[in-house]
Enzyme design. Structure first.
Site, PDB file in Angstrom:
ATOM      1  N   ASP A 142       1.568   4.946   1.557  1.00 36.93           N
ATOM      2  CA  ASP A 142       1.453   5.773   3.013  1.00 36.93           C
ATOM      3  C   ASP A 142       2.189   7.014   2.609  1.00 36.93           C
ATOM      4  O   ASP A 142       3.176   7.127   1.849  1.00 36.93           O
ATOM      5  CB  ASP A 142       2.324   5.304   4.166  1.00 36.93           C
ATOM      6  CG  ASP A 142       1.531   4.028   4.582  1.00 36.93           C
ATOM      7  OD1 ASP A 142       0.140   3.641   4.496  1.00 36.93           O
ATOM      8  OD2 ASP A 142       2.266   3.145   5.218  1.00 36.93           O
ATOM      9  N   ASP A 202      12.102   3.360  12.240  1.00 37.41           N
ATOM     10  CA  ASP A 202      13.061   2.569  12.604  1.00 37.41           C
ATOM     11  C   ASP A 202      14.414   2.221  11.827  1.00 37.41           C
ATOM     12  O   ASP A 202      15.611   2.289  12.367  1.00 37.41           O
ATOM     13  CB  ASP A 202      12.348   0.923  13.160  1.00 37.41           C
ATOM     14  CG  ASP A 202      11.423   0.704  11.835  1.00 37.41           C
ATOM     15  OD1 ASP A 202      11.350   1.175  10.837  1.00 37.41           O
ATOM     16  OD2 ASP A 202      10.692  -0.271  11.920  1.00 37.41           O
ATOM     17  N   ASP A 261       0.995  -1.206   0.080  1.00 36.31           N
ATOM     18  CA  ASP A 261      -0.110   0.080   0.041  1.00 36.31           C
ATOM     19  C   ASP A 261       0.914   1.295  -0.082  1.00 36.31           C
ATOM     20  O   ASP A 261       2.092   1.249  -0.040  1.00 36.31           O
ATOM     21  CB  ASP A 261      -0.977  -0.012   1.166  1.00 36.31           C
ATOM     22  CG  ASP A 261      -0.218  -0.287   2.446  1.00 36.31           C
ATOM     23  OD1 ASP A 261       0.960   0.029   2.392  1.00 36.31           O
ATOM     24  OD2 ASP A 261      -0.851  -1.015   3.147  1.00 36.31           O
TER      25      ASP A 261
HETATM   26  P1  ATP Z   1       4.881  -3.451   5.269  1.00 41.12           P
HETATM   27  O1  ATP Z   1       5.219  -3.617   4.247  1.00 41.12           O
HETATM   28  O2  ATP Z   1       5.014  -4.594   6.234  1.00 41.12           O
HETATM   29  O3  ATP Z   1       3.615  -2.398   5.635  1.00 41.12           O
HETATM   30  P2  ATP Z   1       6.118  -1.152   6.481  1.00 41.12           P
HETATM   31  O4  ATP Z   1       7.272  -0.580   6.681  1.00 41.12           O
HETATM   32  O5  ATP Z   1       5.253  -0.133   5.588  1.00 41.12           O
HETATM   33  O6  ATP Z   1       6.042  -2.398   6.022  1.00 41.12           O
HETATM   34  P3  ATP Z   1       4.349  -0.193   8.472  1.00 41.12           P
HETATM   35  O7  ATP Z   1       3.960  -1.048   9.896  1.00 41.12           O
HETATM   36  O8  ATP Z   1       3.246  -0.126   7.422  1.00 41.12           O
HETATM   37  O9  ATP Z   1       5.418  -1.281   7.874  1.00 41.12           O
HETATM   38  O10 ATP Z   1       4.777   1.108   8.962  1.00 41.12           O
HETATM   39  C1  ATP Z   1       4.948   2.224   8.115  1.00 41.12           C
HETATM   40  C2  ATP Z   1       6.433   2.840   8.514  1.00 41.12           C
HETATM   41  O11 ATP Z   1       6.214   3.453   9.734  1.00 41.12           O
HETATM   42  C3  ATP Z   1       7.740   1.904   8.447  1.00 41.12           C
HETATM   43  O12 ATP Z   1       8.183   1.959   7.072  1.00 41.12           O
HETATM   44  C4  ATP Z   1       8.613   2.842   9.415  1.00 41.12           C
HETATM   45  O13 ATP Z   1       9.055   3.941   8.843  1.00 41.12           O
HETATM   46  C5  ATP Z   1       7.587   3.289  10.391  1.00 41.12           C
HETATM   47  N1  ATP Z   1       7.493   2.368  11.722  1.00 41.12           N
HETATM   48  C6  ATP Z   1       6.393   1.534  11.636  1.00 41.12           C
HETATM   49  N2  ATP Z   1       6.581   0.750  12.966  1.00 41.12           N
HETATM   50  C7  ATP Z   1       7.738   1.357  13.546  1.00 41.12           C
HETATM   51  C8  ATP Z   1       8.148   0.999  14.906  1.00 41.12           C
HETATM   52  N3  ATP Z   1       7.747   0.344  15.711  1.00 41.12           N
HETATM   53  N4  ATP Z   1       9.179   2.049  15.047  1.00 41.12           N
HETATM   54  C9  ATP Z   1       9.720   2.910  14.352  1.00 41.12           C
HETATM   55  N5  ATP Z   1       9.037   3.121  13.034  1.00 41.12           N
HETATM   56  C10 ATP Z   1       8.276   2.516  12.614  1.00 41.12           C
HETATM   57 MG    MG Z   2       3.044  -0.580   5.310  1.00 41.01          MG
END
Ligand code: ATP
Ligand code: MG
Length: 438
Positions: A67, A139, A65
């Site tokens: 963001d 992160d 998706d």
């Molecule tokens: P996915 O493909 O699983 O959605 P994602 O990296 O997009 O991976 P999300 O949980 O959607 O994961 O989080 C979006 C963004 O928010 C991450 O890329 C990261 O930058 C930030 N983020 C999410 N969780 C954390 C955390 N626990 N600590 C710090 N930053 C976080």
């Molecule tokens: Mg995501």
């Protein structure tokens, strides 16, 4: 100390990478993401695609998706998009539906120092900040890239693009401090590195060893959420391998008990079959049932209880009812599994002995059960590690595909004692090592 760390990781100078030096192009974004960014930008706000979508595109993968991060407040975003909704109380974000897509729009947040407790745990992260601050609270370096599709510029404060090219997972700041702030980042590190095929930086690996038991204090529902992501990311076999290599303790969550299984055990083999099958389904975009996978992860516990009850002379069906009841008690108290999954799991387990009882008209009743198909698929996977009878599975396959008339004939043949499927597991060539739960 923490103040110093945060100061150190907030970038002093923004690094902008022009289109000549990165592979992203605006047409790689969804129409919805592009429209949200254009609207925000035309109203004078900063807006970027961030996080997983930028990372996945740079890794030549299709993003799950998109963001968007912006300096507009949730109310300002809300006013620009008629059908949008503010969600989340602690930290409000805006869901902007465009066509079939929902774009999640987040206001830049600061990882402010005063908001940690004495052990370094983040207590509050609901303070708005600048884009640079927003990048530092993320992160990993690969998750802290901001793409502006209008200028086709990639903003990279932490050298994330270089780390992606080197296939390396690097933490922003000191991993021990960042894991103390939020221990779930440990599981994120393992899942992300498994999914992307990245090597973890040595300091992350060392910090995991040092901090992993902090995960025991996390709310069970949040841990369950992370486990679900591990199961559904399309790389669950690799996640399990890496959880194992990182020596993640099986005391963190009951579903992690499988991490420590003997590789020769039947349970390990069954789990590998189920997870490989799940990964393949995710990659082919086929529907996945979390209840089904959880039923498989906990199958050996149920099976062990089932055998125990059967050994007392109770019928296989009743023994399974008793085993499932016992499992249910522990699942409801300490596993964090939502009820909607528990009911599927119960049905899958409960139907296993019924699939083996083909007397009278029973097969018709079994076939009509709501979760028959899941239970049958589960039975078939069990046959692949000699835990169930392949000839019974074949019988059911034929029975499902048969016409009413042919079914009647199959039942008559069974009742006359002809062509009865053998309720026998194949003999193993070598006697297996002692298996867990056997
Ligand atoms: P996915 O493909 O699983 O959605 P994602 O990296 O997009 O991976 P999300 O949980 O959607 O994961 O989080 C979006 C963004 O928010 C991450 O890329 C990261 O930058 C930030 N983020 C999410 N969780 C954390 C955390 N626990 N600590 C710090 N930053 C976080
Ligand atoms: Mg995501």
């Amino acid at each position: 100390m923490i103040k110093k760390i945060i100061k150190k990781i907030i970038p002093q100078k923004t690094k902008k990478i022009s289109k000549k030096h990165h592979p992203l192009r605006d047409e790689m974004l969804s129409h919805a993401a592009e429209r949200v960014i254009r609207t925000l930008s035309e109203s004078g706000f900063e807006a970027y695609v961030v996080g997983g979508a930028v990372r996945d595109l740079l890794c030549q993968r299709e993003p799950k998706d998109f963001d968007v991060a912006t300096d507009a407040t949730p109310n300002e975003v809300r006013r620009l998009f008629r059908r949008s909704r503010i969600i989340g109380r602690r930290f409000p974000i805006v869901h902007v539906p465009i066509g079939y897509e929902i774009i999640e729009v987040t206001t830049f947040r600061s990882g402010d120092v005063e908001l940690h407790n004495s052990e370094g745990r983040i207590m509050r992260d609901n303070v708005y900040g600048t884009r640079a601050e927003d990048s530092s609270r993320r992160d990993f370096t690969c998750n802290a890239l901001y793409y502006d599709p209008l200028k086709e510029i990639l903003i990279d404060d932490h050298n994330g693009w270089k780390d992606i090219q080197a296939k390396k997972l690097v933490m922003i700041g000191d991993p021990v401090a960042r894991f103390r702030e939020d221990p779930v980042r440990i599981l994120r590190a393992i899942r992300l590195s498994a999914k992307l095929g990245f090597k973890m930086a040595d300091n992350i690996q060392a910090a995991i060893t040092q901090c992993q038991l902090l995960l025991k204090n996390e709310p069970i529902a949040r841990l369950f959420d992370e486990i679900t992501k591990e199961l559904l990311c399309g790389y669950s076999v690799e996640c399990l391998n890496r959880l194992r290599l990182s020596n993640i303790s099986d005391t963190i969550h009951p579903l992690y008990r499988s991490i420590t299984l003997d590789e020769n055990s039947q349970q390990w083999q069954f789990l590998q079959i189920v997870l490989k099958n799940t990964d393949q389904r995710v990659q082919e975009d086929l529907p996945i049932s979390i209840g089904f996978i959880l039923a498989a992860i906990l199958w050996q516990d149920v099976r062990q209880l089932w055998q125990k009850h059967k050994a007392t002379g109770t019928s296989p069906e009743q023994s399974m009812v008793d085993a499932v009841k016992q499992m249910r008690q522990s699942m409801e108290t300490g596993f964090g599994i939502p009820n909607r999954f528990i009911s599927i799991m119960r049905e899958i387990w409960a139907l296993q002995p019924h699939l083996e009882n083909l007397r009278g008209k029973r097969p018709y009743r079994v076939l009509r059960r709501e979760y028959f198909r899941s239970a049958y698929d589960f039975y078939v996977l069990r046959t692949q590690c000699n835990d169930a009878s392949a000839s019974i599975a074949d019988w059911w396959k034929t029975f499902q595909a048969a016409s009413e008339h042919q079914r009647e004939e199959m039942i008559q043949q069974l009742n006359a004692g002809k062509s009865k499927p053998k309720n026998k597991r194949k003999r193993r060539k070598k006697s297996p090592k002692k298996t867990d739960g056997d």
